[in-house]
Design a protein around this motif. Structure first.
Motif, PDB file in Angstrom:
ATOM      1  N   GLY A  27      35.586   6.911  69.396  1.00  0.00           N
ATOM      2  CA  GLY A  27      34.393   7.094  68.575  1.00  0.00           C
ATOM      3  C   GLY A  27      33.383   5.974  68.772  1.00  0.00           C
ATOM      4  O   GLY A  27      32.176   6.224  68.887  1.00  0.00           O
ATOM      5  N   LEU A  28      33.872   4.732  68.824  1.00  0.00           N
ATOM      6  CA  LEU A  28      32.974   3.607  69.074  1.00  0.00           C
ATOM      7  C   LEU A  28      32.367   3.719  70.464  1.00  0.00           C
ATOM      8  O   LEU A  28      31.169   3.487  70.648  1.00  0.00           O
ATOM      9  CB  LEU A  28      33.713   2.273  68.905  1.00  0.00           C
ATOM     10  CG  LEU A  28      32.889   1.014  69.161  1.00  0.00           C
ATOM     11  CD1 LEU A  28      31.695   0.928  68.215  1.00  0.00           C
ATOM     12  CD2 LEU A  28      33.771  -0.225  69.053  1.00  0.00           C
ATOM     13  N   GLY A  29      33.189   4.103  71.438  1.00  0.00           N
ATOM     14  CA  GLY A  29      32.675   4.283  72.801  1.00  0.00           C
ATOM     15  C   GLY A  29      31.593   5.341  72.867  1.00  0.00           C
ATOM     16  O   GLY A  29      30.580   5.177  73.558  1.00  0.00           O
ATOM     17  N   ASN A  30      31.781   6.435  72.137  1.00  0.00           N
ATOM     18  CA  ASN A  30      30.756   7.492  72.103  1.00  0.00           C
ATOM     19  C   ASN A  30      29.465   6.998  71.474  1.00  0.00           C
ATOM     20  O   ASN A  30      28.369   7.317  71.946  1.00  0.00           O
ATOM     21  CB  ASN A  30      31.278   8.714  71.339  1.00  0.00           C
ATOM     22  CG  ASN A  30      32.362   9.441  72.094  1.00  0.00           C
ATOM     23  OD1 ASN A  30      32.498   9.303  73.308  1.00  0.00           O
ATOM     24  ND2 ASN A  30      33.159  10.204  71.372  1.00  0.00           N
ATOM     25  N   TRP A  31      29.587   6.200  70.393  1.00  0.00           N
ATOM     26  CA  TRP A  31      28.385   5.652  69.759  1.00  0.00           C
ATOM     27  C   TRP A  31      27.678   4.674  70.696  1.00  0.00           C
ATOM     28  O   TRP A  31      26.447   4.700  70.810  1.00  0.00           O
ATOM     29  CB  TRP A  31      28.752   4.955  68.449  1.00  0.00           C
ATOM     30  CG  TRP A  31      27.560   4.351  67.774  1.00  0.00           C
ATOM     31  CD1 TRP A  31      26.611   5.005  67.060  1.00  0.00           C
ATOM     32  CD2 TRP A  31      27.197   2.968  67.783  1.00  0.00           C
ATOM     33  NE1 TRP A  31      25.662   4.103  66.611  1.00  0.00           N
ATOM     34  CE2 TRP A  31      26.003   2.843  67.047  1.00  0.00           C
ATOM     35  CE3 TRP A  31      27.762   1.828  68.336  1.00  0.00           C
ATOM     36  CZ2 TRP A  31      25.367   1.627  66.847  1.00  0.00           C
ATOM     37  CZ3 TRP A  31      27.132   0.614  68.138  1.00  0.00           C
ATOM     38  CH2 TRP A  31      25.942   0.526  67.400  1.00  0.00           C
ATOM     39  N   LEU A  32      28.443   3.828  71.366  1.00  0.00           N
ATOM     40  CA  LEU A  32      27.835   2.885  72.317  1.00  0.00           C
ATOM     41  C   LEU A  32      27.087   3.639  73.410  1.00  0.00           C
ATOM     42  O   LEU A  32      25.960   3.274  73.768  1.00  0.00           O
ATOM     43  CB  LEU A  32      28.903   1.976  72.922  1.00  0.00           C
ATOM     44  CG  LEU A  32      29.514   0.944  71.980  1.00  0.00           C
ATOM     45  CD1 LEU A  32      30.753   0.321  72.606  1.00  0.00           C
ATOM     46  CD2 LEU A  32      28.506  -0.123  71.614  1.00  0.00           C
ATOM     47  N   ALA A  33      27.705   4.696  73.932  1.00  0.00           N
ATOM     48  CA  ALA A  33      27.044   5.494  74.975  1.00  0.00           C
ATOM     49  C   ALA A  33      25.776   6.148  74.440  1.00  0.00           C
ATOM     50  O   ALA A  33      24.763   6.224  75.144  1.00  0.00           O
ATOM     51  CB  ALA A  33      28.004   6.550  75.508  1.00  0.00           C
ATOM     52  N   ALA A  34      25.811   6.593  73.177  1.00  0.00           N
ATOM     53  CA  ALA A  34      24.642   7.244  72.580  1.00  0.00           C
ATOM     54  C   ALA A  34      23.458   6.299  72.429  1.00  0.00           C
ATOM     55  O   ALA A  34      22.309   6.736  72.436  1.00  0.00           O
ATOM     56  CB  ALA A  34      25.005   7.845  71.217  1.00  0.00           C
ATOM     57  N   ILE A  35      23.725   4.986  72.302  1.00  0.00           N
ATOM     58  CA  ILE A  35      22.623   4.031  72.182  1.00  0.00           C
ATOM     59  C   ILE A  35      22.307   3.349  73.512  1.00  0.00           C
ATOM     60  O   ILE A  35      21.540   2.402  73.556  1.00  0.00           O
ATOM     61  CB  ILE A  35      22.883   2.985  71.074  1.00  0.00           C
ATOM     62  CG1 ILE A  35      24.112   2.133  71.384  1.00  0.00           C
ATOM     63  CG2 ILE A  35      22.996   3.652  69.716  1.00  0.00           C
ATOM     64  CD1 ILE A  35      24.247   0.907  70.503  1.00  0.00           C
ATOM     65  N   GLY A  36      22.937   3.840  74.593  1.00  0.00           N
ATOM     66  CA  GLY A  36      22.605   3.353  75.922  1.00  0.00           C
ATOM     67  C   GLY A  36      23.457   2.209  76.446  1.00  0.00           C
ATOM     68  O   GLY A  36      23.111   1.593  77.444  1.00  0.00           O
ATOM     69  N   LEU A  37      24.567   1.918  75.784  1.00  0.00           N
ATOM     70  CA  LEU A  37      25.469   0.865  76.248  1.00  0.00           C
ATOM     71  C   LEU A  37      26.717   1.499  76.851  1.00  0.00           C
ATOM     72  O   LEU A  37      27.062   2.632  76.527  1.00  0.00           O
ATOM     73  CB  LEU A  37      25.860  -0.052  75.087  1.00  0.00           C
ATOM     74  CG  LEU A  37      24.729  -0.874  74.484  1.00  0.00           C
ATOM     75  CD1 LEU A  37      25.184  -1.556  73.201  1.00  0.00           C
ATOM     76  CD2 LEU A  37      24.222  -1.904  75.478  1.00  0.00           C
ATOM     77  N   PRO A  38      27.412   0.780  77.720  1.00  0.00           N
ATOM     78  CA  PRO A  38      28.626   1.344  78.325  1.00  0.00           C
ATOM     79  C   PRO A  38      29.711   1.582  77.275  1.00  0.00           C
ATOM     80  O   PRO A  38      30.016   0.705  76.473  1.00  0.00           O
ATOM     81  CB  PRO A  38      29.078   0.267  79.320  1.00  0.00           C
ATOM     82  CG  PRO A  38      27.915  -0.642  79.501  1.00  0.00           C
ATOM     83  CD  PRO A  38      27.083  -0.537  78.267  1.00  0.00           C
ATOM     84  N   SER A  39      30.308   2.760  77.311  1.00  0.00           N
ATOM     85  CA  SER A  39      31.380   3.073  76.363  1.00  0.00           C
ATOM     86  C   SER A  39      32.598   2.182  76.593  1.00  0.00           C
ATOM     87  O   SER A  39      33.397   1.979  75.678  1.00  0.00           O
ATOM     88  CB  SER A  39      31.767   4.545  76.458  1.00  0.00           C
ATOM     89  OG  SER A  39      32.235   4.852  77.754  1.00  0.00           O
ATOM     90  N   ALA A  40      32.717   1.622  77.794  1.00  0.00           N
ATOM     91  CA  ALA A  40      33.842   0.733  78.110  1.00  0.00           C
ATOM     92  C   ALA A  40      33.807  -0.559  77.304  1.00  0.00           C
ATOM     93  O   ALA A  40      34.787  -1.302  77.289  1.00  0.00           O
ATOM     94  CB  ALA A  40      33.850   0.420  79.608  1.00  0.00           C
ATOM     95  N   LEU A  41      32.720  -0.833  76.616  1.00  0.00           N
ATOM     96  CA  LEU A  41      32.640  -2.032  75.769  1.00  0.00           C
ATOM     97  C   LEU A  41      33.410  -1.876  74.460  1.00  0.00           C
ATOM     98  O   LEU A  41      33.630  -2.863  73.760  1.00  0.00           O
ATOM     99  CB  LEU A  41      31.174  -2.349  75.440  1.00  0.00           C
ATOM    100  CG  LEU A  41      30.314  -2.907  76.559  1.00  0.00           C
ATOM    101  CD1 LEU A  41      28.875  -3.060  76.083  1.00  0.00           C
ATOM    102  CD2 LEU A  41      30.861  -4.232  77.037  1.00  0.00           C
ATOM    103  N   ALA A  42      33.829  -0.664  74.121  1.00  0.00           N
ATOM    104  CA  ALA A  42      34.447  -0.416  72.821  1.00  0.00           C
ATOM    105  C   ALA A  42      35.685  -1.279  72.594  1.00  0.00           C
ATOM    106  O   ALA A  42      35.756  -2.010  71.599  1.00  0.00           O
ATOM    107  CB  ALA A  42      34.793   1.065  72.667  1.00  0.00           C
ATOM    108  N   LEU A  43      36.659  -1.197  73.466  1.00  0.00           N
ATOM    109  CA  LEU A  43      37.887  -1.961  73.261  1.00  0.00           C
ATOM    110  C   LEU A  43      37.647  -3.468  73.325  1.00  0.00           C
ATOM    111  O   LEU A  43      38.151  -4.203  72.465  1.00  0.00           O
ATOM    112  CB  LEU A  43      38.975  -1.533  74.245  1.00  0.00           C
ATOM    113  CG  LEU A  43      40.348  -2.157  74.016  1.00  0.00           C
ATOM    114  CD1 LEU A  43      40.868  -1.870  72.617  1.00  0.00           C
ATOM    115  CD2 LEU A  43      41.330  -1.670  75.070  1.00  0.00           C
TER     116      LEU A  43
END
Length: 124
Positions: A27-43
């Motif tokens: 979910g955090l990865g999806n939100w990051l991707a939605a705001i233009g950041l890499p989803s890989a930053l979540a963990l």
């Protein structure tokens, strides 16, 4: 020491409770991707905030940990800046990330205070 405990509580609650237990890594990865950041930053964000908060709480090189975590708050400040001042605005405002960034910087400058396990510059 009170500043250290307050900051630790904020970091742990945001990393562990909000990001991991509420949104989850995906979910955090999806939100990051939605705001233009890499989803890989979540963990890495979850780990940095949770482990960083624990280190600050224990007083283990807290000054350095605060400096390392400061870019996360500056990123949050940039993300929330368009939403207005008050954090209760839709999508959150920028006053809370700004306050936390300043307090994190103050902690880095003042140090861990009493009952720290390993202060920066301390010898064993």
């Amino acid at each position: 020491m009170l500043l250290r405990i307050g900051l630790a509580g904020m970091w742990i609650s945001h990393g562990l409770i909000l990001k991991l237990l509420t949104f989850g890594v995906v979910g955090l990865g999806n939100w990051l991707a939605a705001i233009g950041l890499p989803s890989a930053l979540a963990l890495p964000l979850i780990l940095a905030e949770t482990v960083g908060g624990l280190l600050i709480l224990l007083g283990i090189y807290g000054r350095w940990v605060s400096l390392a975590l400061l870019p996360i708050l500056l990123g949050a400040l940039l993300i929330h800046a368009p939403n207005g001042w008050v954090f209760s605005n839709p999508d959150g405002g920028w006053e809370y990330p700004l306050f936390l960034a300043v307090m994190t910087l103050v902690h880095a400058l003042l140090g861990d205070g009493p009952l720290a396990l390993k202060a920066a510059g301390a010898t064993s």
